[in-house]
Design a protein around this motif. Structure first.
Motif, PDB file in Angstrom:
ATOM      1  N   ALA A   1      36.070  28.798  41.544  1.00  0.00           N
ATOM      2  CA  ALA A   1      34.447  28.465  42.745  1.00  0.00           C
ATOM      3  C   ALA A   1      35.239  27.309  43.254  1.00  0.00           C
ATOM      4  O   ALA A   1      34.227  26.707  44.588  1.00  0.00           O
ATOM      5  CB  ALA A   1      33.705  27.751  41.282  1.00  0.00           C
ATOM      6  N   SER A   2      36.117  26.621  43.094  1.00  0.00           N
ATOM      7  CA  SER A   2      36.312  25.048  43.696  1.00  0.00           C
ATOM      8  C   SER A   2      36.416  25.829  45.359  1.00  0.00           C
ATOM      9  O   SER A   2      36.799  25.186  45.890  1.00  0.00           O
ATOM     10  CB  SER A   2      36.768  24.453  43.008  1.00  0.00           C
ATOM     11  N   GLU A   3      37.262  27.192  45.691  1.00  0.00           N
ATOM     12  CA  GLU A   3      36.867  27.798  46.784  1.00  0.00           C
ATOM     13  C   GLU A   3      36.906  27.703  47.377  1.00  0.00           C
ATOM     14  O   GLU A   3      36.112  27.880  48.923  1.00  0.00           O
ATOM     15  CB  GLU A   3      38.411  29.093  46.323  1.00  0.00           C
ATOM     16  N   ARG A   4      35.912  28.350  47.206  1.00  0.00           N
ATOM     17  CA  ARG A   4      34.701  28.737  47.558  1.00  0.00           C
ATOM     18  C   ARG A   4      33.473  27.144  48.043  1.00  0.00           C
ATOM     19  O   ARG A   4      33.506  27.671  49.476  1.00  0.00           O
ATOM     20  CB  ARG A   4      33.300  29.821  46.534  1.00  0.00           C
ATOM     21  N   GLU A   5      33.676  26.334  47.269  1.00  0.00           N
ATOM     22  CA  GLU A   5      32.970  25.161  47.339  1.00  0.00           C
ATOM     23  C   GLU A   5      33.965  25.122  49.128  1.00  0.00           C
ATOM     24  O   GLU A   5      33.628  23.952  50.151  1.00  0.00           O
ATOM     25  CB  GLU A   5      33.126  24.005  46.342  1.00  0.00           C
ATOM     26  N   ARG A   6      35.283  25.554  48.924  1.00  0.00           N
ATOM     27  CA  ARG A   6      36.025  24.288  49.935  1.00  0.00           C
ATOM     28  C   ARG A   6      35.321  25.344  51.237  1.00  0.00           C
ATOM     29  O   ARG A   6      35.303  24.546  52.387  1.00  0.00           O
ATOM     30  CB  ARG A   6      37.438  24.795  49.845  1.00  0.00           C
ATOM     31  N   LEU A   7      36.233  26.748  51.201  1.00  0.00           N
ATOM     32  CA  LEU A   7      34.750  27.164  52.626  1.00  0.00           C
ATOM     33  C   LEU A   7      33.817  26.973  52.894  1.00  0.00           C
ATOM     34  O   LEU A   7      33.372  26.561  54.521  1.00  0.00           O
ATOM     35  CB  LEU A   7      35.603  28.791  52.401  1.00  0.00           C
ATOM     36  N   LYS A   8      33.280  26.719  52.065  1.00  0.00           N
ATOM     37  CA  LYS A   8      31.721  26.531  52.475  1.00  0.00           C
ATOM     38  C   LYS A   8      31.453  25.343  53.081  1.00  0.00           C
ATOM     39  O   LYS A   8      30.920  25.622  54.105  1.00  0.00           O
ATOM     40  CB  LYS A   8      30.844  26.619  50.796  1.00  0.00           C
ATOM     41  N   ASN A   9      32.275  24.115  52.823  1.00  0.00           N
ATOM     42  CA  ASN A   9      32.158  23.059  53.718  1.00  0.00           C
ATOM     43  C   ASN A   9      32.443  23.036  54.769  1.00  0.00           C
ATOM     44  O   ASN A   9      32.225  22.097  55.991  1.00  0.00           O
ATOM     45  CB  ASN A   9      32.379  21.955  52.227  1.00  0.00           C
ATOM     46  N   ILE A  10      33.908  24.609  55.317  1.00  0.00           N
ATOM     47  CA  ILE A  10      33.732  24.065  56.467  1.00  0.00           C
ATOM     48  C   ILE A  10      33.524  25.112  57.065  1.00  0.00           C
ATOM     49  O   ILE A  10      32.825  24.694  58.276  1.00  0.00           O
ATOM     50  CB  ILE A  10      35.774  24.647  56.012  1.00  0.00           C
ATOM     51  N   PHE A  11      32.905  25.922  56.882  1.00  0.00           N
ATOM     52  CA  PHE A  11      31.766  26.884  57.372  1.00  0.00           C
ATOM     53  C   PHE A  11      30.326  26.185  58.170  1.00  0.00           C
ATOM     54  O   PHE A  11      29.630  27.050  58.431  1.00  0.00           O
ATOM     55  CB  PHE A  11      32.007  27.762  56.913  1.00  0.00           C
ATOM     56  N   PHE A  12      30.404  25.300  57.341  1.00  0.00           N
ATOM     57  CA  PHE A  12      28.473  24.748  57.061  1.00  0.00           C
ATOM     58  C   PHE A  12      28.162  23.436  57.078  1.00  0.00           C
ATOM     59  O   PHE A  12      28.746  22.944  56.863  1.00  0.00           O
ATOM     60  CB  PHE A  12      27.665  25.503  55.677  1.00  0.00           C
ATOM     61  N   HIS A  13      28.090  23.442  58.740  1.00  0.00           N
ATOM     62  CA  HIS A  13      27.814  21.664  58.488  1.00  0.00           C
ATOM     63  C   HIS A  13      26.681  21.207  57.834  1.00  0.00           C
ATOM     64  O   HIS A  13      26.786  20.067  57.715  1.00  0.00           O
ATOM     65  CB  HIS A  13      28.064  21.554  60.162  1.00  0.00           C
ATOM     66  N   HIS A  14      25.897  22.010  58.225  1.00  0.00           N
ATOM     67  CA  HIS A  14      24.226  21.744  57.843  1.00  0.00           C
ATOM     68  C   HIS A  14      24.045  22.768  56.401  1.00  0.00           C
ATOM     69  O   HIS A  14      23.971  23.674  56.580  1.00  0.00           O
ATOM     70  CB  HIS A  14      23.352  22.010  58.726  1.00  0.00           C
ATOM     71  N   GLN A  15      23.399  22.082  54.692  1.00  0.00           N
ATOM     72  CA  GLN A  15      23.817  22.815  53.916  1.00  0.00           C
ATOM     73  C   GLN A  15      21.813  22.661  53.979  1.00  0.00           C
ATOM     74  O   GLN A  15      21.758  22.618  52.318  1.00  0.00           O
ATOM     75  CB  GLN A  15      24.396  23.007  53.258  1.00  0.00           C
ATOM     76  N   ASP A  16      21.330  22.456  54.377  1.00  0.00           N
ATOM     77  CA  ASP A  16      20.360  21.717  53.844  1.00  0.00           C
ATOM     78  C   ASP A  16      18.873  22.977  53.830  1.00  0.00           C
ATOM     79  O   ASP A  16      17.723  22.535  53.865  1.00  0.00           O
ATOM     80  CB  ASP A  16      19.663  21.214  54.795  1.00  0.00           C
ATOM     81  N   GLY A  17      18.786  23.898  54.707  1.00  0.00           N
ATOM     82  CA  GLY A  17      17.712  24.933  54.782  1.00  0.00           C
ATOM     83  C   GLY A  17      16.636  24.583  55.875  1.00  0.00           C
ATOM     84  O   GLY A  17      15.798  25.169  56.091  1.00  0.00           O
ATOM     85  N   ARG A  18      16.801  23.727  56.937  1.00  0.00           N
ATOM     86  CA  ARG A  18      16.300  23.557  58.205  1.00  0.00           C
ATOM     87  C   ARG A  18      16.977  23.674  59.825  1.00  0.00           C
ATOM     88  O   ARG A  18      16.842  23.045  60.145  1.00  0.00           O
ATOM     89  CB  ARG A  18      15.966  22.036  58.434  1.00  0.00           C
ATOM     90  N   SER A  19      17.817  25.190  59.670  1.00  0.00           N
ATOM     91  CA  SER A  19      18.085  25.150  60.804  1.00  0.00           C
ATOM     92  C   SER A  19      17.454  26.124  61.619  1.00  0.00           C
ATOM     93  O   SER A  19      17.396  25.652  62.592  1.00  0.00           O
ATOM     94  CB  SER A  19      19.527  26.688  60.180  1.00  0.00           C
ATOM     95  N   VAL A  20      16.070  26.655  60.972  1.00  0.00           N
ATOM     96  CA  VAL A  20      14.923  27.345  61.769  1.00  0.00           C
ATOM     97  C   VAL A  20      14.654  26.102  62.697  1.00  0.00           C
ATOM     98  O   VAL A  20      13.704  25.926  64.141  1.00  0.00           O
ATOM     99  CB  VAL A  20      13.595  27.945  61.099  1.00  0.00           C
TER     100      VAL A  20
END
Length: 367
Positions: free
Chosen positions: A335-354
């Motif tokens: 879980a913690s490793e997924r969180e680390r990589l998620k924050n590396i690969f996704f600057h935006h995580q708010d569902g407003r990319s469109v």
């Protein structure tokens, strides 16, 4: 002769007048995870938008009629003010603006990062805007596509909004009959550069022991193969615990695969870049890599070592797949490793990319 004809066509395209306020969206992935489809309706509210399937413009040409159709499509394409694509298409009219969304964070080697220099495009890419999800994705795509960072805009991928907004639909309603939903999505192996890049692991997943396991636990396994490999399914499975999710089924439901993806409790994959996007769900991932040596030698990876970038158990047999799934649900050590990589690969995580991409288009139209 082909080179001369191409230069003439390119010159004709460059002379085409631009129809102001027009947008051409070249659709290459719907319904298997489209990065362009989510933009269609928002952009149609203010602009004249046409959507062309990529095969209507880019197709195999064998006859004079084929070439006439192709040239006609290029000339028509060259009259739009803005072109939006997701598969590295060049514009032929310098008066146009090209926005490239690409179709996945790259894990595997491609284009200028291939070992074989014959694959390199001598003209390169002339996109004006390359949309990425992070500085790291920009770095990877810059190496592969030779697009300078000045042309990059870290706005996020429109397809990921589906994962963060999460709305039920007529396919995911069926998932409620099961305790867990497992999703198997392998990478495309048999078409890129006309190569076979590995053996795949469908036999491991359709093994009797695995079927027995999911039946005993009231799990549903959803299998989503690449559209060009859906016909490779030759095994007939008589169990309600396995669903083969095809493009035909998605089209019948008017859904994109990413409107399904967030509902899976666990993803099983190999080298598919889909797992990067799946990190946004915060759910476990299991990686099957029984053909790793062959795949690494034929295709290769941008991110190495592979184990460092895959936040889940790496397995090679049916028994290991079962054990990894059970451990993921029982204790979820990654879980913690997924969180680390998620924050590396996704600057935006708010569902407003469109909305961010739509805002960019609006800025371009105002210039």
């Amino acid at each position: 002769m082909k080179t001369i004809i191409y230069k003439i066509v390119k010159w004709l395209c460059s002379m085409r007048p631009i129809n102001k306020g027009t947008i051409l969206i070249i659709e290459s992935s719907f319904p298997s995870g489209s990065n362009t489809r989510p933009l269609v309706q928002p952009l149609k509210q203010n602009y004249d938008v046409d959507v062309y399937p990529s095969e209507e413009i880019f197709f195999d040409r064998h006859t004079t009629t084929d070439y006439i159709k192709y040239i006609s499509a290029l000339l028509k394409m060259s009259s739009y003010e803005v072109i939006i694509s997701s598969h590295g298409i060049n514009k032929l009219n310098p008066k146009q603006t090209m926005i490239e969304l690409w179709h996945g964070i790259p894990l595997k080697s491609m284009m200028y990062m291939e070992h074989d220099s014959r694959i390199y495009d001598p003209e390169g890419f002339n996109t004006d805007y390359l949309i990425t999800s992070s500085k790291l994705e920009s770095t990877l795509l810059a190496a592969c596509m030779h697009i300078p960072f000045a042309n990059h805009h870290i706005l996020g991928s429109p397809r990921t909004d589906y994962l963060l907004q999460q709305k039920d639909n007529n396919i995911t309603d069926q998932f409620h009959d099961f305790d867990k939903v497992l999703l198997y999505v392998p990478t495309y192996r048999t078409g890129y550069q006309n190569r076979v890049e590995g053996d795949g692991a469908l036999d491991l997943i359709l093994d009797e022991r695995f079927i027995q396991y999911i039946e005993d636990h009231s799990y549903l396994l959803v299998v989503k193969l690449h559209p060009l490999e859906e016909n490779e399914i030759h095994t007939i499975v008589h169990t309600p615990h396995i669903m083969f999710l095809t493009n035909e089924k998605l089209l019948e439901s008017h859904l994109d695969f990413y409107q399904i993806l967030y509902q899976a409790d666990l993803l099983i994959t190999d080298y598919s870049s889909i797992y990067f996007d799946y990190l946004l769900t915060n759910n476990p991932i299991v990686f099957i890599n029984q053909d790793f040596k062959q795949y690494s030698e034929v295709r290769g990876f941008l991110l190495e070592p592979y184990e460092h970038w895959t936040p889940g158990e790496n397995v090679t047999t049916t028994a290991e797949v079962i054990q990894a799934i059970q451990r993921a649900f029982d204790q979820d050590d990654y879980a913690s490793e997924r969180e680390r990589l998620k924050n590396i690969f996704f600057h935006h995580q708010d569902g407003r990319s469109v909305q961010r991409v739509v805002n960019l288009v609006e800025e371009i139209m105002k210039k």
